[in-house]
Design an enzyme around this catalytic site. Structure first.
Site, short mmCIF file in Angstrom:
data_model
loop_
_atom_site.label_atom_id
_atom_site.label_comp_id
_atom_site.label_asym_id
_atom_site.label_seq_id
_atom_site.Cartn_x
_atom_site.Cartn_y
_atom_site.Cartn_z
N ILE A 619 10.53 35.27 88.78
CA ILE A 619 9.36 34.52 88.30
C ILE A 619 9.84 33.21 87.69
CG2 ILE A 619 7.38 34.52 86.75
CD1 ILE A 619 7.16 36.48 89.11
N PRO A 622 6.49 32.07 83.95
CA PRO A 622 5.63 33.18 83.53
C PRO A 622 4.21 32.76 83.20
CG PRO A 622 7.78 33.32 82.47
CD PRO A 622 7.74 31.99 83.17
N GLN A 628 -2.09 32.88 87.68
CA GLN A 628 -2.39 33.27 89.05
C GLN A 628 -2.96 34.69 89.12
OE1 GLN A 628 -1.72 31.53 92.44
NE2 GLN A 628 -2.51 30.24 90.82
N LYS A 691 9.69 35.49 95.66
CA LYS A 691 8.74 35.87 96.70
C LYS A 691 7.42 35.20 96.36
CE LYS A 691 10.58 40.47 97.77
NZ LYS A 691 10.28 41.92 97.85
N GLU A 695 -0.84 34.97 96.77
CA GLU A 695 -1.66 35.83 97.63
C GLU A 695 -1.63 37.28 97.17
OE1 GLU A 695 -3.31 34.09 99.62
OE2 GLU A 695 -2.11 32.49 100.53
#
Length: 728
Positions: A619, A622, A628, A691, A695
């Site tokens: 991450i 943060p 998100q 990653k 989404e």
């Protein structure tokens, strides 16, 4: 060597926050070049047919109207080389056909917005109308279906000890960002400058170049700020071509902004699905087979598909799987990516079915999922790069208080409210694409990093600044990141959660290269305190280069560049993207937990609290990651309980194309929310170990809520959104 981490992983505020909250951030329609005029699109009032006449006399008689353009007088666009590129399936005013209700059939250009709006209302259009086909439930699918199979699903289902057969339906959803789609277009001879709301400035260049038959280097697109998009502006739609066409015709800059109603016809939507699912298992809950039959809506003039079947293909260990995906062409505008495309829709039936199976077996839903955790990706045969879904379950159950859940539906009450808990897993693939970023270190010790990427809300400028600051050994205040200009180094579409992995890796590469260049300059400079030091022993922190074990031996970037007569150092960082076949199965994962209250008399559903746990590798920010997740949980509440498009099938009109009738969550709908991120990196995915996050955070939210509703009421709802009347 690299400097100690300082910015990445820290809780920092957005670097452009002040610009945004003070109104100094310029969005597409905020640009007003000298001499600009306004354009307003005239929409079709029928859902299918041909235009038989356009009466513009009353419109052009209005003072201030410059031109009305339609297929009757529009310039003929050149043929598209190689057919239609992505983003240009519907050409501006090139024929008399009407393909869907709301299709642009003319545009009015006038000196003021009010004049253009009034004149547009005066344009008379006559049609030879035909009945449109807009109802997927009675329409015929296209010819061949897409299929996937492993093992013998039918045979295994027939011999399974436990078999379930279910049909799920999800409604069409619309993006509804705060900022509507808009564009300002200006021609200077044969060169086109565009200020556009877009998620891909260089994709817009490609589309416009193809539409007008001009070299891409004659077009420049700006989009430094995007007021939300959720996927809707991941392509260049026909209204942008119309604005550029109008600007060339009237020889003035043209501003065109779609109305809220026009967004429902003009920039895509999450398509509706009918999803049949048959599931088989043994008595211990081990899945033996699954069969998936999907019908999805698409437009008749263009094919749109998305990965709705992927969750059912690889999320759980299932030796026998058969899937079919049938497209149903309709007389509608084309669907398009909407947050968590495919996976968000596909997770609802799969995760609801797993919950149904757990109830049938009298088993805890988490335990059932754990029993079916795969050792590798059974759809590809590849090992997982990382898969921390077990950790997501454990962390979520602990934070949420899952042990307090009563497995008996309708057994927990709070006065008139029935209380239920539910959870669901989520998955989304890890996408990456080639990208570049320029990095410049100036003599004053500040750095400028640039890439033609976008920011529709996740905080791209902030996260890239964090990566750059650490790699260069500077503070965030010493780094400026710029984006949203097509003339900048190449970047992929800002979608699919690929920006951080792709552009972030290019930024890391460029900043690492520049830092090493500065160190090489210093250790070779006889006048530098670092002369003769091993380059590998030199670190940079706070803009100062020094020997790791001799902190007093060092100097600043400023002194180094000044002594060597350098105004700056500059490099181009790059990331090549995946090379060759993938060696690993790359996905991010989620586990979402929800508690709902259902009014026993009225059927109203209220989400009380939610916990989302995510395996999204490293991450970077943060604060942004938490934002998100909270935003996605909010969007998932809309998908589960509120959002659905209502179409009048007589003419294809969307009757709730407004915020009064198309409901989205408001502050009153948002409960207590918590996001948890499982620590870890994934360097098989990309050089910076991340990653995608934007989404995955919505995938699984809707089924978690639906499963909680079942736990509260004992009613299994297989259609989204969940409406009060079905719970009465």
């Amino acid at each position: 060597m690299s400097q100690p981490q300082a910015a990445v992983g820290a809780e920092v505020r957005r670097v452009d926050a002040r610009l945004r909250v003070t109104g100094r951030a310029k969005y597409a329609a905020d640009n007003s070049p000298d001499g600009f005029v306004h354009a307003v699109v005239v929409d079709s009032r029928v859902g299918k047919g041909r235009i038989t006449g356009i009466d513009t006399r009353a419109a052009v008689a209005q003072a201030g109207v410059l031109k009305v353009i339609s297929h009757l007088n529009a310039p003929k666009l050149p043929p598209l080389a190689g057919g239609y590129p992505p983003g240009a399936p519907l050409r501006a005013f090139q024929d008399d056909r009407v393909r869907f209700f709301g299709q642009p059939v003319a545009v009015v250009v006038a000196a003021t917005l009010e004049t253009a709006q009034h004149a547009a209302s005066l344009v008379g259009v006559s049609y030879d109308a035909e009945p449109p086909s807009t109802d997927m439930s009675i329409a015929n699918p296209a010819g061949d279906s897409q299929t996937y199979a492993r093992g013998d699903a039918e045979g295994a289902l027939g011999s399974s000890a436990v078999r379930l057969e279910m049909t799920y339906q999800t409604a069409r959803n619309h993006h509804n960002p705060i900022e509507p789609a808009g564009i300002v277009a200006r021609w200077d001879g044969d060169r086109l400058t565009v200020w556009e709301k877009t998620q891909w400035v260089q994709g817009a260049v490609s589309t416009l170049a193809g539409e007008f038959g001009i070299p891409p280097d004659h077009i420049r697109v700006f989009s430094p700020f995007v007021g939300g998009s959720f996927g809707s502006l991941g392509r260049t739609w026909v209204h942008s071509v119309i604005a550029a066409m109008a600007a060339r015709e009237v020889k003035r800059p043209v501003k065109l902004v779609l109305t809220r109603r026009q967004l429902y016809f003009g920039v895509g939507y999450r398509p509706a699905y009918e999803y049949g699912l048959r599931l088989g298992s043994d008595r211990r809950g081990r899945l033996t087979a699954s069969a998936h039959e999907v019908r999805a809506e698409t437009s008749r003039y263009e094919t749109y598909t998305e990965a709705v079947l992927n969750p059912g293909r690889m999320l759980y260990s299932t030796p026998n799987v058969h899937q079919t995906y049938s497209l149903v062409p309709l007389d509608v505008s084309t669907p398009w990516f909407m947050r968590g495309p495919g996976y968000s829709s596909g997770a609802y039936p799969v995760e609801s079915a797993i919950d149904e199976l757990a109830h049938e077996l009298g088993m805890d839903p988490i335990e059932l999922r754990l029993r079916n955790e795969p050792a590798g990706d059974e759809s590809s045969g590849l090992p997982f790069s990382t898969r921390r879904l077990r950790e997501c379950y454990r962390a979520g159950a602990r934070a949420f208080g899952w042990d307090r859940r009563s497995p008996e539906p309708r057994s927990t009450r709070d006065g008139d409210w029935l209380i239920g808990m539910g959870m669901a897993a989520g998955v989304y693939d890890t996408l990456r694409s080639p990208a570049q970023a320029s990095v410049r270190l100036d003599a004053d010790g500040t750095a400028l990093v640039q890439s033609a990427t976008s920011d529709m809300g996740p905080g791209t400028a902030t996260s890239m600044t964090q990566v750059a600051a650490d790699a260069l050994g500077l503070t965030m205040r010493q780094v400026t990141f710029r984006l949203g200009d097509s003339s900048m180094p190449t970047a992929p579409i800002h979608a699919g959660s690929l920006t951080m992995a792709s552009v972030g890796s290019a930024v890391q590469d460029g900043c690492d290269t520049l830092r090493k260049q500065a160190i090489t300059l210093a250790v070779a400079d006889k006048d530098s305190p670092l002369y003769g030091a091993a380059a590998a022993d030199v670190v940079v922190r706070g803009g100062r280069l020094y020997v790791k074990h001799e902190p007093a031996r060092g100097e600043t970037y400023q002194r180094l560049l000044a002594r060597n007569g350098r105004t700056h150092l500059e490099v181009l960082g790059s990331y090549a993207g995946p090379s060759g076949p993938e060696r690993f199965s790359l996905y991010a994962y989620a586990a979402t937990f929800a508690e709902v209250a259902v009014d026993a008399r009225l059927g109203l559903v209220r989400v009380r609290r939610m916990v989302g746990v995510y395996d999204a590798a490293r991450i970077i920010s943060p604060t942004l990651a938490d934002s998100q997740a909270i935003g996605a949980m909010t969007g998932g509440i809309g998908q589960a309980l509120l959002e659905h498009t209502i179409t009048d099938h007589r003419d294809g009109r969307i009757v709730n194309a407004n915020f009064a009738d198309y409901l989205v969550p408001t502050h009153a709908d948002i409960p207590e929310m918590q996001a948890i991120f499982i620590q870890g990196e994934d360097y098989e995915a990309d050089p910076i170990g991340v990653k995608g996050l934007g989404e995955i955070v919505i995938v699984g939210v809707a089924p978690a809520i639906a499963n909680a509703v079942f736990n509260a009421t004992g009613r299994r709802i297989r259609e989204l959104p969940i409406k009060p009347e079905v719970l009465l």
